[in-house]
Scaffold this active site. Sequence first.
Site, PDB file in Angstrom:
ATOM      1  N   LYS A   1       2.106  -3.269   7.310  1.00  0.00           N
ATOM      2  CA  LYS A   1       2.421  -3.440   5.880  1.00  0.00           C
ATOM      3  C   LYS A   1       3.874  -3.009   5.604  1.00  0.00           C
ATOM      4  O   LYS A   1       4.563  -3.633   4.792  1.00  0.00           O
ATOM      5  CB  LYS A   1       1.454  -2.627   5.006  1.00  0.00           C
TER       6      LYS A   1
ATOM      7  N   THR B   1       0.826  -1.215   0.000  1.00  0.00           N
ATOM      8  CA  THR B   1       0.000   0.000   0.000  1.00  0.00           C
ATOM      9  C   THR B   1       0.859   1.263   0.000  1.00  0.00           C
ATOM     10  O   THR B   1       2.006   1.243   0.466  1.00  0.00           O
ATOM     11  CB  THR B   1      -0.888  -0.006   1.264  1.00  0.00           C
ATOM     12  N   ASP B   2       0.263   2.358  -0.485  1.00  0.00           N
ATOM     13  CA  ASP B   2       0.961   3.651  -0.419  1.00  0.00           C
ATOM     14  C   ASP B   2       1.015   4.185   1.013  1.00  0.00           C
ATOM     15  O   ASP B   2       1.767   5.117   1.309  1.00  0.00           O
ATOM     16  CB  ASP B   2       0.298   4.678  -1.351  1.00  0.00           C
ATOM     17  N   GLU B   3       0.221   3.594   1.927  1.00  0.00           N
ATOM     18  CA  GLU B   3       0.180   4.122   3.302  1.00  0.00           C
ATOM     19  C   GLU B   3       1.511   3.938   4.032  1.00  0.00           C
ATOM     20  O   GLU B   3       1.745   4.584   5.049  1.00  0.00           O
ATOM     21  CB  GLU B   3      -0.969   3.467   4.095  1.00  0.00           C
TER      22      GLU B   3
ATOM     23  N   TYR C   1      -2.066  -0.463  10.941  1.00  0.00           N
ATOM     24  CA  TYR C   1      -2.166  -1.148   9.646  1.00  0.00           C
ATOM     25  C   TYR C   1      -0.941  -0.836   8.777  1.00  0.00           C
ATOM     26  O   TYR C   1      -0.273  -1.752   8.281  1.00  0.00           O
ATOM     27  CB  TYR C   1      -3.452  -0.720   8.914  1.00  0.00           C
TER      28      TYR C   1
HETATM   29  P1  NAD Z   1      -9.714  -7.380   1.925  1.00  0.00           P
HETATM   30  O1  NAD Z   1      -9.790  -7.090   3.382  1.00  0.00           O
HETATM   31  O2  NAD Z   1     -10.899  -7.126   1.069  1.00  0.00           O
HETATM   32  O3  NAD Z   1      -9.286  -8.906   1.684  1.00  0.00           O
HETATM   33  C1  NAD Z   1      -8.290  -9.521   2.460  1.00  0.00           C
HETATM   34  C2  NAD Z   1      -8.396 -11.028   2.231  1.00  0.00           C
HETATM   35  O4  NAD Z   1      -7.367 -11.657   3.017  1.00  0.00           O
HETATM   36  C3  NAD Z   1      -9.735 -11.623   2.685  1.00  0.00           C
HETATM   37  O5  NAD Z   1     -10.224 -12.509   1.705  1.00  0.00           O
HETATM   38  C4  NAD Z   1      -9.385 -12.359   3.963  1.00  0.00           C
HETATM   39  O6  NAD Z   1     -10.216 -13.486   4.210  1.00  0.00           O
HETATM   40  C5  NAD Z   1      -7.943 -12.759   3.700  1.00  0.00           C
HETATM   41  N1  NAD Z   1      -7.188 -12.995   4.940  1.00  0.00           N
HETATM   42  C6  NAD Z   1      -7.136 -12.187   6.036  1.00  0.00           C
HETATM   43  N2  NAD Z   1      -6.374 -12.768   6.991  1.00  0.00           N
HETATM   44  C7  NAD Z   1      -5.920 -13.934   6.477  1.00  0.00           C
HETATM   45  C8  NAD Z   1      -5.078 -14.964   6.969  1.00  0.00           C
HETATM   46  N3  NAD Z   1      -4.559 -14.925   8.203  1.00  0.00           N
HETATM   47  N4  NAD Z   1      -4.815 -16.026   6.171  1.00  0.00           N
HETATM   48  C9  NAD Z   1      -5.340 -16.095   4.919  1.00  0.00           C
HETATM   49  N5  NAD Z   1      -6.158 -15.166   4.410  1.00  0.00           N
HETATM   50  C10 NAD Z   1      -6.444 -14.091   5.181  1.00  0.00           C
HETATM   51  O7  NAD Z   1      -8.442  -6.551   1.416  1.00  0.00           O
HETATM   52  P2  NAD Z   1      -8.191  -5.811   0.019  1.00  0.00           P
HETATM   53  O8  NAD Z   1      -8.706  -4.432   0.122  1.00  0.00           O
HETATM   54  O9  NAD Z   1      -8.625  -6.692  -1.073  1.00  0.00           O
HETATM   55  O10 NAD Z   1      -6.596  -5.731   0.040  1.00  0.00           O
HETATM   56  C11 NAD Z   1      -5.817  -6.809  -0.460  1.00  0.00           C
HETATM   57  C12 NAD Z   1      -4.342  -6.452  -0.322  1.00  0.00           C
HETATM   58  O11 NAD Z   1      -4.058  -5.259  -1.051  1.00  0.00           O
HETATM   59  C13 NAD Z   1      -3.909  -6.183   1.112  1.00  0.00           C
HETATM   60  O12 NAD Z   1      -2.620  -6.718   1.284  1.00  0.00           O
HETATM   61  C14 NAD Z   1      -3.867  -4.653   1.214  1.00  0.00           C
HETATM   62  O13 NAD Z   1      -2.922  -4.249   2.168  1.00  0.00           O
HETATM   63  C15 NAD Z   1      -3.458  -4.294  -0.195  1.00  0.00           C
HETATM   64  N6  NAD Z   1      -3.924  -2.983  -0.674  1.00  0.00           N
HETATM   65  C16 NAD Z   1      -5.246  -2.631  -0.580  1.00  0.00           C
HETATM   66  C17 NAD Z   1      -5.659  -1.412  -1.112  1.00  0.00           C
HETATM   67  C18 NAD Z   1      -7.128  -0.993  -1.071  1.00  0.00           C
HETATM   68  O14 NAD Z   1      -7.451   0.131  -1.445  1.00  0.00           O
HETATM   69  N7  NAD Z   1      -8.055  -1.830  -0.660  1.00  0.00           N
HETATM   70  C19 NAD Z   1      -4.739  -0.546  -1.704  1.00  0.00           C
HETATM   71  C20 NAD Z   1      -3.393  -0.941  -1.752  1.00  0.00           C
HETATM   72  C21 NAD Z   1      -2.997  -2.158  -1.255  1.00  0.00           C
HETATM   73  O1  DAU Z   2      -4.227   3.892   0.332  1.00  0.00           O
HETATM   74  C1  DAU Z   2      -4.428   2.523   0.262  1.00  0.00           C
HETATM   75  C2  DAU Z   2      -5.260   2.066   1.432  1.00  0.00           C
HETATM   76  O2  DAU Z   2      -6.596   2.524   1.180  1.00  0.00           O
HETATM   77  C3  DAU Z   2      -5.246   0.553   1.623  1.00  0.00           C
HETATM   78  O3  DAU Z   2      -3.938   0.150   1.950  1.00  0.00           O
HETATM   79  C4  DAU Z   2      -6.214   0.140   2.732  1.00  0.00           C
HETATM   80  O4  DAU Z   2      -6.251  -1.266   2.836  1.00  0.00           O
HETATM   81  C5  DAU Z   2      -7.591   0.662   2.366  1.00  0.00           C
HETATM   82  O5  DAU Z   2      -8.512   0.345   3.390  1.00  0.00           O
HETATM   83  C6  DAU Z   2      -7.554   2.168   2.144  1.00  0.00           C
HETATM   84  O6  DAU Z   2      -7.302   2.866   3.392  1.00  0.00           O
HETATM   85  P1  DAU Z   2      -8.071   4.213   3.793  1.00  0.00           P
HETATM   86  O7  DAU Z   2      -8.010   4.364   5.250  1.00  0.00           O
HETATM   87  O8  DAU Z   2      -7.620   5.347   2.958  1.00  0.00           O
HETATM   88  O9  DAU Z   2      -9.575   3.804   3.287  1.00  0.00           O
HETATM   89  P2  DAU Z   2     -11.012   4.001   3.960  1.00  0.00           P
HETATM   90  O10 DAU Z   2     -12.006   3.610   2.913  1.00  0.00           O
HETATM   91  O11 DAU Z   2     -11.115   3.369   5.287  1.00  0.00           O
HETATM   92  O12 DAU Z   2     -11.104   5.581   4.165  1.00  0.00           O
HETATM   93  C7  DAU Z   2     -10.945   6.478   3.065  1.00  0.00           C
HETATM   94  C8  DAU Z   2     -11.037   7.895   3.623  1.00  0.00           C
HETATM   95  O13 DAU Z   2     -12.386   8.128   4.054  1.00  0.00           O
HETATM   96  C9  DAU Z   2     -10.156   8.140   4.833  1.00  0.00           C
HETATM   97  O14 DAU Z   2      -9.661   9.475   4.789  1.00  0.00           O
HETATM   98  C10 DAU Z   2     -11.110   7.988   6.023  1.00  0.00           C
HETATM   99  C11 DAU Z   2     -12.435   8.462   5.453  1.00  0.00           C
HETATM  100  N1  DAU Z   2     -13.656   7.833   5.994  1.00  0.00           N
HETATM  101  C12 DAU Z   2     -13.717   6.474   6.020  1.00  0.00           C
HETATM  102  C13 DAU Z   2     -14.833   5.818   6.477  1.00  0.00           C
HETATM  103  C14 DAU Z   2     -14.901   4.304   6.531  1.00  0.00           C
HETATM  104  C15 DAU Z   2     -14.733   8.605   6.417  1.00  0.00           C
HETATM  105  O15 DAU Z   2     -14.684   9.853   6.369  1.00  0.00           O
HETATM  106  N2  DAU Z   2     -15.846   7.960   6.863  1.00  0.00           N
HETATM  107  C16 DAU Z   2     -15.949   6.598   6.937  1.00  0.00           C
HETATM  108  O16 DAU Z   2     -17.001   6.077   7.392  1.00  0.00           O
END
Ligand code: NAD
Ligand code: DAU
Length: 350
Positions: free
Chosen positions: A162, A133-135, A158
Site C-alpha cells: 500500500k 491505510t494508516d498501516e 500488505y
Molecule cells: P476487501 O478485501 O473487503 O475488498 C477488496 C475488493 O477488491 C474485493 O471486492 C476484491 O474482489 C477486489 N479485488 C482484489 N483484487 C482485485 C483485482 N486484482 N482486480 C480487481 N478487483 C480486485 O477490502 P476492504 O477492507 O474493503 O478495503 C478496501 C480498500 O480500503 C483497500 O484498498 C484497503 O487497503 C483500504 N483500507 C481498508 C481498511 C479496513 O479497515 N478494511 C482501512 C483502511 C484502508
Molecule cells: O488499519 C487499517 C487496516 O486495518 C487495513 O488497512 C487492513 O486492510 C485491515 O485488514 C486492518 O488491518 P489489521 O491487521 O489491523 O486488521 P485485522 O482485523 O486483521 O486485525 C485487527 C487486530 O486483531 C490486529 O492487532 C490482529 C488482531 N487479530 C486479528 C485476527 C484476524 C487477532 O488477535 N485475532 C485474529 O483472529
Amino acid sequence: MDRKKSILITGGAGFIGSHVVRRFVNRYPTYLVVNADKLTYAGNLENLVDVDTAENYVFERLDIQDAASVSDVFSKHNITDVIHLAAESHVDRSIQGPLEFVKTNVLGTVNLLEAARMHWKSESDHVFHHVSTDEVYGSLGPDGFFTEDTPYDPRSPYSASKAASDHFVSAYYHTFQLPVKRSNCSNNYGSHHFPEKLIPLMINNILMERELPVYGAGLNVRDWLWVEDHAAAIDTIFHDGIIGESYNVGGLNEWTNIDLVHKLCDLMDEKLGRTQGHSRALIRFVKDRAGHDQRYAIDARKIEETLGWKPSITFEEGLARTIDWYLTNPEWMKNVTSGEYLAYYDKTYR
Ligand code: NAD
Ligand code: DAU
C-alpha cells in the site's frame, strides 16, 4: 440523461467498496457508477443487491492486474474519475503470500494511473482518489498519533504494497500532473465485513460457540471507525479535498484487542440471552502475528477542520448495528464462507 461524471469505483464488491458504491449510487443520480471488481474471495456482489438494478449503476468484472482490460473499461464508459479501493487487504494473507499483494496493490494501481494518464486529456474536471491505510506509517508506541506528515515506515508485506501504491499515486501527481487525492484510514468495522478480520471473525465464532483466537497477549491497539463514516469521508475528500493532498481518516476510538473481544462477548451474550461470561470462556491466546504492529492511532484534525467531516455515530451504536446485521444475515455469512457468493454473479450478470 446528460452524465456529469462517469466514476470508476474499483473493489466495489468488497467491504468498504460496497458501502462507497451504495452511497454514490443513491446520492448522485447524475453520476454513472462503474463498479469494477475481480470478485476474489473477498468480493461479493450480494453486498449490492439493493442497488444493482439502479439506472446509474454498472458492474464490470475486471482484474486490475491486466492493463489492457483496465484501458478498455476506461474507453467503454468514458471514465471521468476514479475512486480506487481494489486491493488484497488482509495482513495475515500477505505474510503467507506477498506476491499477489505486489501484483494487485502495486501493479494494479499503476495500471489504473496509467489508464487515467492516457485517457484524460487535461487535469481539469478529473479526480483519481486512492483509498489507502494508516498501516503505511508503521507502528506507534503508547503515545502519539499518525499525522499526514508522519514518515512512511511500512512493516508488513500488505502495508509495504500500500505504501508503494501511495508513492506511485504521488509520483503521477508530481511527474504527470495527474489530479490525485489520497486518504489513509484506520480500521473499519460494520456490515458486509469478510469474516477473516477481527470483528466479524469474533462475531461469527461467538455465534457458533467456536474458539476466539486472540494473537499474543491481546494488547495491540487499533483505532476503529464505522465503515459508513469512512464512505462519507471518501465522498467528502473526493468532492472537496485539494488535488495533490492526502487526508488521514480515523475514529479517535482506540481499543486493545482483548478489551474489544471482551466487549463483543458481553454484548453478544446479552443479545443471545446467554449468561454473562459464557462467550469469554471461548477466548484462546494464540501465537502472535509475525511483525505485529503494536498500535495505530489517527490524528484526523485535517479532514475535520478543513473539510468538516467527523464520525457520525458512537462505537457503542456502530457495534450494536454491526452485531444486529450479522445476526439477521446468516445467509450472507454462509455464502461468503462457502464460495457460494459467485452464484449471484452467475445468475445476475451471465
Ligand atoms: P476487501 O478485501 O473487503 O475488498 C477488496 C475488493 O477488491 C474485493 O471486492 C476484491 O474482489 C477486489 N479485488 C482484489 N483484487 C482485485 C483485482 N486484482 N482486480 C480487481 N478487483 C480486485 O477490502 P476492504 O477492507 O474493503 O478495503 C478496501 C480498500 O480500503 C483497500 O484498498 C484497503 O487497503 C483500504 N483500507 C481498508 C481498511 C479496513 O479497515 N478494511 C482501512 C483502511 C484502508
Ligand atoms: O488499519 C487499517 C487496516 O486495518 C487495513 O488497512 C487492513 O486492510 C485491515 O485488514 C486492518 O488491518 P489489521 O491487521 O489491523 O486488521 P485485522 O482485523 O486483521 O486485525 C485487527 C487486530 O486483531 C490486529 O492487532 C490482529 C488482531 N487479530 C486479528 C485476527 C484476524 C487477532 O488477535 N485475532 C485474529 O483472529
